[in-house]
Design an enzyme around this catalytic site. Structure first.
Site, short mmCIF file in Angstrom:
data_model
loop_
_atom_site.label_atom_id
_atom_site.label_comp_id
_atom_site.label_asym_id
_atom_site.label_seq_id
_atom_site.Cartn_x
_atom_site.Cartn_y
_atom_site.Cartn_z
N ASP A 287 42.33 44.90 47.43
CA ASP A 287 43.58 44.92 46.66
C ASP A 287 43.74 46.10 45.69
O ASP A 287 42.79 46.46 45.00
CB ASP A 287 43.68 43.68 45.77
CG ASP A 287 43.30 42.40 46.46
OD1 ASP A 287 43.09 42.41 47.68
OD2 ASP A 287 43.21 41.38 45.76
N GLU B 272 47.51 34.03 46.03
CA GLU B 272 46.71 35.05 45.35
C GLU B 272 47.63 36.14 44.81
O GLU B 272 48.77 36.27 45.25
CB GLU B 272 45.71 35.69 46.32
CG GLU B 272 44.70 34.70 46.89
CD GLU B 272 43.65 35.35 47.81
OE1 GLU B 272 42.47 35.01 47.68
OE2 GLU B 272 44.02 36.18 48.66
C1 FRU Z 1 42.93 39.03 47.57
C2 FRU Z 1 41.66 38.62 46.87
C3 FRU Z 1 41.95 38.21 45.44
C4 FRU Z 1 40.63 38.41 44.78
C5 FRU Z 1 40.08 39.62 45.49
C6 FRU Z 1 38.60 39.63 45.68
O1 FRU Z 1 42.73 39.90 48.63
O2 FRU Z 1 41.05 37.57 47.58
O3 FRU Z 1 42.46 36.92 45.30
O4 FRU Z 1 40.75 38.62 43.40
O5 FRU Z 1 40.72 39.67 46.74
O6 FRU Z 1 38.16 40.85 46.18
#
Ligand code: FRU
Length: 526
Positions: free
Chosen positions: A54, A236
């Site tokens: 992300d 998320e």
């Molecule tokens: C989304 C996610 C988030 C988390 C991160 C962990 O892709 O799963 O929810 O904070 O990636 O790398």
């Protein structure tokens, strides 16, 4: 099943001649070796090496756009999460900076946001200058392995030197886990009405809104989302922004962005959104349908920049250009994953609902090197746009408008990228099904995941207007912004040799090519 008489007849043949004779050679010329790999994006950000997911903490400050990101430098698969860091003055050319945040005794550093604390509410400012404050999830991996569930909490860190070095707050976490398994990805923004910070947090199947006067103490305001919208997976990376409605003077609406994994419209990860009102405490949903910001398979964790100056006024978002179904097994070399281009978001009112539209930010123009324009033409079966490209054609930007002639209107048309190995990628519109699509059935390597191949679709019904398509094609990705950005699809692909040809196709009838402009783009890594 319908059979197509594909690509047999060339009624009109046009060769695309660029208006400058400067030849940039292959895409990899002059590019540092690590950015010269076959699948390395040339106009999109990807990490120098290692694993990325992300985008995090995107914020503008003193002439720089900051892009932090979920990063594991020691491997090309997901692992202990750090915040990688890059800056740019134009959102196109990125300078890699040292890792900003490392995992610590409280956990891995998961996704979150960053703000400029202009009023020094936190007291972290120094010498009269505001601090950059990052708000992120601390994910306790040891706790997870021990079977605990309350393993995610929120922490903060600040920087007094334009994000170059960071100090983690010594009283972390600032928001403790209330007994929820998924409790993460804080997106913080300043609410002008209540003069408080608002944190939008993903909590399993809903979001929670918290408020704070100082970024250190947080109080629950409300929650939204149980049983509303798409729930095929966990929520998320949420975001909450207010946008003017295009063409409706004075009207603004709130948009709640909620990424979801799995449960996307074409499988796996995707970005949904809700439109409505936010009164500083509570979100009131006005969306009646499930709405998606991008219906391709490869846009996830899309969130917006903070602190874009009011004089600029844009709302700009970046997503992660992959999908959790296969992100960790795609056939790239020393790095994995890229970001989407930065996108300007706008709200359009249509049929009693609000559509979140996207376009690449105007800074893409800085990369335009050569321009070619085609004359209007009638397209039947195949229309070669360039028969002479003896090199991978990307990166390239492609803007075209098509109309349906009254009598023999085509049932299916689009753009085909192809190579000498018989591989292709189709980006088109199926008039019988009323949908745009991307077909990567034969686009090259795919056996790394059963979920990769396929035809992915985005519904859209025309009401007689011209078909407008804007495409950004990079070494291993295509982004489609159709119908003034109301239809967006992002997909990645891995041909065994670069796509060297591009043509228009039209099945079972003609279409009229009204205009077509192509820009060869320069690499951002020179
Ligand atoms: C989304 C996610 C988030 C988390 C991160 C962990 O892709 O799963 O929810 O904070 O990636 O790398």
């Amino acid at each position: 099943m319908k059979t197509f008489n594909l690509f047999l007849l060339i009624l009109v043949s046009g060769s695309l001649l660029f208006s400058s004779c400067k030849n940039t050679g292959t895409k990899t010329k002059d590019v540092p070796a690590q950015y010269a790999e076959l699948y390395r994006p040339q106009v999109h950000f990807s990490p120098p090496s290692g694993w990325m997911n992300d985008p995090n903490g995107m914020v503008y400050f003193e002439g720089e756009y900051h892009l932090f990101y979920q990063y594991y430098p020691d491997s090309t698969v997901w692992g202990p999460m750090h915040w990688g860091h890059a800056v740019s003055t134009d959102m196109m050319h990125w300078q890699n900076l040292p890792i900003a945040l490392y995992p610590d005794s409280l956990g891995f550093i998961f996704s979150g946001s960053a703000v400029i604390d202009v009023n020094n509410t936190s007291g972290f400012g120094k010498d009269g200058k505001p601090a950059m404050v990052a708000i992120f999830t601390l994910h306790d991996m040891k706790g997870q392995k021990a079977g605990k569930t309350d393993i995610e909490s929120e922490g903060i860190a600040y920087s007094n030197d334009k994000g170059r070095t960071w100090i983690k707050y010594d009283k972390n976490p600032v928001l403790k886990n209330p007994g929820q398994k998924d409790f993460r990805d804080p997106k913080v923004s300043w609410n002008k009405e209540t003069k408080k910070w608002i944190m939008t947090l993903a909590v399993g199947d809903h979001v929670c809104f918290y408020s704070s006067a100082n970024l250190k103490e947080w109080a629950l305001e409300s929650e939204f989302g149980k049983g509303i919208g798409a729930h095929g997976g966990v929520w998320e990376c949420p975001d909450l922004v207010q946008l003017p409605v295009t063409g409706k003077a004075g009207l603004k609406k709130w948009v709640l962005i909620v990424n979801i994994n799995p449960g996307g419209p074409n499988g796996g990860s995707a970005t949904q959104y809700f439109t409505g009102e936010f009164d500083g405490h509570k979100f009131t949903n006005e969306s009646t349908d499930i709405q998606w910001a991008d219906q391709g398979k490869d846009n996830y964790a899309l969130v917006t920049f903070s602190n874009i100056p009011e004089s600029d006024g844009r709302c700009i978002a970046i997503g992660w250009m992959s999908n959790w179904q296969y992100a960790q097994v795609v056939p790239t070399g020393v790095w994995r994953s890229a970001m989407t281009l930065p996108r300007e978001l706008s709200l359009v009112s249509e049929n009693n609902k609000y559509i979140l539209a996207s376009q690449p930010v105007k800074e893409i123009q800085l990369l335009r090197e050569r321009k070619a324009e085609l004359k209007p033409a009638l397209v039947k079966d195949v229309f070669d746009l360039d028969q002479n490209l003896a090199q991978p054609l990307y990166p390239i930007e492609y803007q075209l408008a098509l109309t349906f002639p009254k009598t023999e209107a085509s049932s299916d048309f689009g753009i085909e990228l192809y190579n000498t190995k018989g591989e292709n990628l189709l980006i088109g519109y199926d008039k019988n099904k009323n949908e745009f699509y991307m077909n990567r059935e034969k686009a090259g390597l795919s056996d790394f995941s059963k979920d990769f191949k396929g035809i992915h679709t985005s519904p859209f019904t025309f009401s007689g207007e011209p078909v407008e398509m804007h495409l950004i094609i990079d070494a291993a990705s295509v982004e489609l912004f159709a119908m003034q950005g109301r239809v967006v699809m992002t997909e990645i692909f891995f041909p065994s040799e670069g796509f060297t040809g591009i043509r228009l196709y039209s099945r079972n009838g003609n279409i009229q090519l009204d205009s077509c402009t192509v820009y060869k783009l320069t690499t951002i890594w020179k």
